[in-house]
Design a protein around this motif. Structure first.
Motif, short mmCIF file in Angstrom:
data_model
loop_
_atom_site.label_atom_id
_atom_site.label_comp_id
_atom_site.label_asym_id
_atom_site.label_seq_id
_atom_site.Cartn_x
_atom_site.Cartn_y
_atom_site.Cartn_z
N UNK A 186 0.85 -1.19 0.00
CA UNK A 186 0.00 0.00 0.00
C UNK A 186 0.88 1.24 0.00
N UNK A 187 0.58 2.16 -0.94
CA UNK A 187 1.24 3.46 -0.98
C UNK A 187 0.20 4.54 -0.71
N UNK A 197 -4.41 10.06 -1.27
CA UNK A 197 -4.66 9.10 -2.34
C UNK A 197 -3.94 7.80 -2.00
N UNK A 198 -4.66 6.68 -2.10
CA UNK A 198 -4.10 5.38 -1.74
C UNK A 198 -3.96 4.51 -2.98
N UNK A 199 -2.85 3.75 -3.04
CA UNK A 199 -2.61 2.84 -4.16
C UNK A 199 -2.25 1.46 -3.61
N UNK A 200 -3.23 0.58 -3.46
CA UNK A 200 -2.95 -0.78 -2.99
C UNK A 200 -2.59 -1.70 -4.16
N UNK A 201 -1.83 -2.74 -3.88
CA UNK A 201 -1.63 -3.80 -4.88
C UNK A 201 -1.42 -5.14 -4.20
N UNK A 217 -2.95 -10.62 -10.24
CA UNK A 217 -2.37 -9.32 -9.99
C UNK A 217 -3.49 -8.29 -9.81
N UNK A 218 -3.35 -7.46 -8.80
CA UNK A 218 -4.29 -6.35 -8.62
C UNK A 218 -3.52 -5.10 -8.25
N UNK A 219 -3.87 -4.00 -8.88
CA UNK A 219 -3.31 -2.70 -8.54
C UNK A 219 -4.40 -1.66 -8.71
N UNK A 220 -4.46 -0.72 -7.80
CA UNK A 220 -5.53 0.28 -7.88
C UNK A 220 -5.09 1.62 -7.32
N UNK A 221 -5.96 2.60 -7.49
CA UNK A 221 -5.76 3.92 -6.92
C UNK A 221 -7.11 4.46 -6.48
N UNK A 222 -7.19 4.89 -5.24
CA UNK A 222 -8.42 5.47 -4.70
C UNK A 222 -8.07 6.72 -3.90
N UNK A 714 4.15 0.61 2.50
CA UNK A 714 4.32 -0.61 3.29
C UNK A 714 4.10 -1.80 2.37
N UNK A 715 4.83 -2.88 2.60
CA UNK A 715 4.65 -4.09 1.81
C UNK A 715 4.98 -5.30 2.66
N UNK A 716 4.35 -6.40 2.31
CA UNK A 716 4.55 -7.64 3.06
C UNK A 716 4.62 -8.80 2.07
N UNK A 717 5.76 -9.50 2.07
CA UNK A 717 5.98 -10.66 1.20
C UNK A 717 5.74 -11.94 1.99
N UNK A 718 5.10 -12.89 1.36
CA UNK A 718 4.88 -14.18 2.02
C UNK A 718 4.92 -15.31 1.01
#
Length: 718
Positions: A186-187, A197-201, A217-222, A714-718
């Motif tokens: 999330x940015x 403005x938020x940009x999750x992926x 894959x998902x990427x967005x901007x709200x 922030x990002x989280x890899x799993x």
């Protein structure tokens, strides 16, 4: 249609048979040659791009990978493109939908909605209609889904087209992993005015033991942008990728993509409005929306000396712009306009490459064909004039159009390597038939008058590239190619001063340009560098105009673009342990683009900077990473219809001063505490440098550039 298809099919088969037959004939007398001369078919240039492939490419080429984008203050595709030599990004155009659009120019070419470059995503055209509407007022892709950006600025006109004078830009989406991987990120961007403005992926992917690979894959901007009425951004970009490895030689891929987007448009400001408050907006009703659904299928066969690929795709795109227009003579009157448009494209592209040895040379012959059909439906509605600030009146019909294009393309190139030399001649043949029925409508949507237009083009486009391998790290190249851009639907008909639909095909010509490059690539331990000198000779460039609310196209005449590009990166830790973790990159581009004929001869073309520069520093220490990025561009000009560069009251024309910005980013890897967790905070335009651009289209005026903006990642890899 049948005769054209039959003729081109015969041409393609003949070329394929000649290339394959001759190569087999060469190889047959002495199979031992294959053991002494290394031969391997490269096939599609855009597949599996590595630094070594860039080094060996006989033309200007730059790759920006996901790591580079993560290590800089790149929160949008526009940010990433600014790091590529020769590419200039325009922040706004009047009818653009903010984050929905993409406007960039290469080497001084027009940047408004990126019309003169072939823009692809995983090899599939990103434009609504590659031949009839090659523009990106709706750019259906998002940074969160991108693995790398591959920019080929020369020697690409044979294999890819049309509209390739500005090069080939391919957005590679994130690859399907061999083992299960997941990522959520999330940015958040917080503008100077407090808007967020938020940009999750999200990314999930794996390959099963039976060879089936799947990735989602998902990427967005709200949220809201940095200007008033740049609100309600709502972008959702979803890709489902599948791949199945049948055996070691055969592979199939199938991708499905859906993009939905809507955003309010703040619009341009007059000089007075901008002086009072550059963040304000006077357009409460303007918005841009659209969606795209597409699917692609690719079959690939490969062995040591053969590569065969069949790519088929279908795209279905819709876009609409709604905006207010202030009366040119009575500023107290306003009109509401809309422009819904839909496009469908279907294509298939087989290509084959065969590598063989002959004497003391290694060779690769490649042949390809493309069939593409596109349909378009376009509409423009306008309300009656109403008092500014009042509730808009209902929108009635103004004009409509339906068009289609059927295009065939065949290409053949042959690469020969002898000692340290490589030479690749090639030729592409384009056969294009475009039609458009254009209607002037009454207010009840009935047809007032109509005009039928048609443009047929048959073009032979030669290309030649030469490279010399000075050593394992250093390559020198030169190339020449002819690029071609057919007339677009908007250039085939218009509404004249008398309010009638008329053809403008007789007065306009398709665009054709000669491209020249000479340059070098270097790939060493801790150092990369590229330098290219270029020259583009346009025989006839088309220019869009807007005079008293009447929009159309005219022949600008011949133009010339000359300049150089330099890019480098340097890892200081490769040379001394005391500087371990410190690295830098830098780019510098000089472009001089001028009209070569007519009253504007010798004068600069609109909306490009002669000088553009980047400089970035990165420092890693244990779990910390600190980045600093600088960007600068020189002034631009926006002359009026009389070719005068003086600022008008509407803010559409005049000089655009140069500017520079600085961004910083600090990141921390929490993996030692929480495996896979990372976080970063940064500031764009840290010194809050004020800058602006202009637009002279239907929603023209002055547009403020991005002010100081804080972002948190922030990002989280799993």
């Amino acid at each position: 249609m049948y005769l054209i298809t039959t003729r081109l099919t015969k041409i393609a088969m003949s070329i394929a048979c000649m290339g394959l037959g001759s190569s087999l004939a060469y190889a047959a007398p002495n199979d031992a040659m294959l053991d002494t001369i290394a031969v391997q078919a490269q096939g599609n240039w855009l597949d599996d791009v590595t630094a070594k492939k860039v080094l060996e490419h006989a033309g200007a080429r730059t790759i920006i990978d996901r790591q580079r984008m993560n290590d800089t203050a790149s929160t949008t595709i526009k940010d990433a493109l600014r790091q590529i030599p020769g590419v200039q990004v325009q922040d706004n155009a009047g009818t653009a939908g903010s984050d929905l659009s993409l406007s960039f120019g290469v080497r001084g070419l027009s940047s408004r909605f990126s019309p003169r470059s072939t823009v692809l995503i995983d090899g599939v055209p990103l434009a609504f209609a590659p031949y009839g509407q090659p523009q990106l007022s709706l750019a259906p892709t998002s940074l969160g889904n991108i693995e790398s950006i591959d920019v080929i600025r020369g020697a690409g006109s044979v294999r890819f087209g049309p509209q390739n004078v500005g090069g080939i830009i391919n957005f590679n989406t994130r690859a399907i992993p061999e083992k299960f991987q997941g990522n959520v990120a999330l940015t958040n961007e917080i503008a100077k005015n407090g808007q967020v403005k938020m940009s999750p992926n999200v990314f999930l992917g794996t390959t099963f033991e039976n060879g089936l690979g799947v990735a989602l894959l998902y990427s967005g901007t709200q949220g809201d942008g940095y200007r008033d009425n740049n609100d309600h951004n709502n972008i959702n970009d979803v890709v489902l990728k599948t791949a199945y490895r049948i055996n070691q030689h055969n592979n199939i891929e199938f991708n499905v993509h859906r993009y939905d987007a809507k955003a309010d448009m703040p619009g341009g400001l007059t000089v007075q409005q901008y002086r009072v408050d550059p963040n304000q907006s006077t357009r409460p009703y303007d918005f841009f929306s659209g969606h795209r659904t597409d699917g692609s299928f690719k079959y690939t066969y490969s062995d040591d000396v053969n590569q065969f690929e069949l790519l088929a795709y279908h795209t279905d795109t819709y876009r609409n712009a709604v905006m207010e227009k202030i009366n040119d003579t009575d500023k107290n009157k306003t009109q509401l306009r809309n422009a819904p448009r839909s496009y469908k494209v279907t294509a298939f592209e087989p290509r084959f490459s065969h590598a063989y040895a002959w004497g003391n040379t290694s060779n690769e012959v490649s042949v390809g064909y493309r069939y593409l059909h596109e349909d378009s439906k376009e509409y423009i509605g306008r309300s009656a004039w109403y008092k500014s600030g009042a509730t808009p009146l209902s929108v009635d019909g103004y004009s409509a159009a339906d068009g289609n294009t059927t295009a065939h393309a065949v290409y053949l190139d042959h690469k020969t390597q002898w000692n340290d030399w490589s030479i690749t001649p090639g030729v592409r043949f384009e056969s294009i038939k475009s039609k458009e029925n254009y209607y002037r409508l009454n207010t009840n949507n009935s047809v007032k008058n109509a005009v039928a237009t048609q443009v047929d083009s048959d073009e032979v486009l030669p290309n030649l590239s030469i490279s010399y391998k000075a050593n394992d790290q250093w390559n020198i190249f030169a190339n020449y190619g002819v690029s071609f851009g057919p007339q677009q639907y908007s250039q085939m008909a218009k509404i004249d001063d008398a309010g009638k639909a008329v053809s403008q095909t007789a007065g306009l010509s398709p665009e054709k340009a000669k491209n020249y490059e000479i340059g070098t690539h270097y790939l060493g331990k801790g150092v990369t560098a590229e330098f290219t000198a270029f020259y583009i000779d346009f025989d006839q460039e088309l220019l869009r105009y807007n005079v008293a609310g009447t929009e159309g196209w005219t022949n600008l005449g011949a133009t010339k673009h000359i300049g150089f590009e330099f890019g480098t990166s340097y890892d200081f830790g490769q040379f001394t342990d005391q500087l371990s973790g410190l690295s830098a990159y830098g780019n510098l581009t000089y472009t001089h683009a001028t009209a070569a004929a007519g009253v504007r001869k010798g004068k600069d073309i609109s909306f490009y900077s002669r000088w553009v520069a980047n400089l970035g520093l990165k420092y890693n220490y244990e779990q910390w990473t600190v980045n600093t990025d600088f960007f600068a561009q020189s002034k631009q000009v926006a002359p009026n219809k009389d070719d005068v560069v003086i600022e008008d009251a509407a803010g559409m024309y005049g000089n655009i001063p140069g500017y520079n910005t600085m961004s910083v980013r600090v990141a921390y890897d929490f993996s030692q505490q929480v495996k896979g967790l990372k976080a970063a905070v940064g500031i764009k335009n840290i010194f809050d440098q004020n800058y602006f651009t202009r637009s002279s289209d239907a929603n023209g005026g002055k547009f403020e550039g991005q002010p100081r903006t804080i972002f948190v990642q922030t990002s989280f890899d799993f």
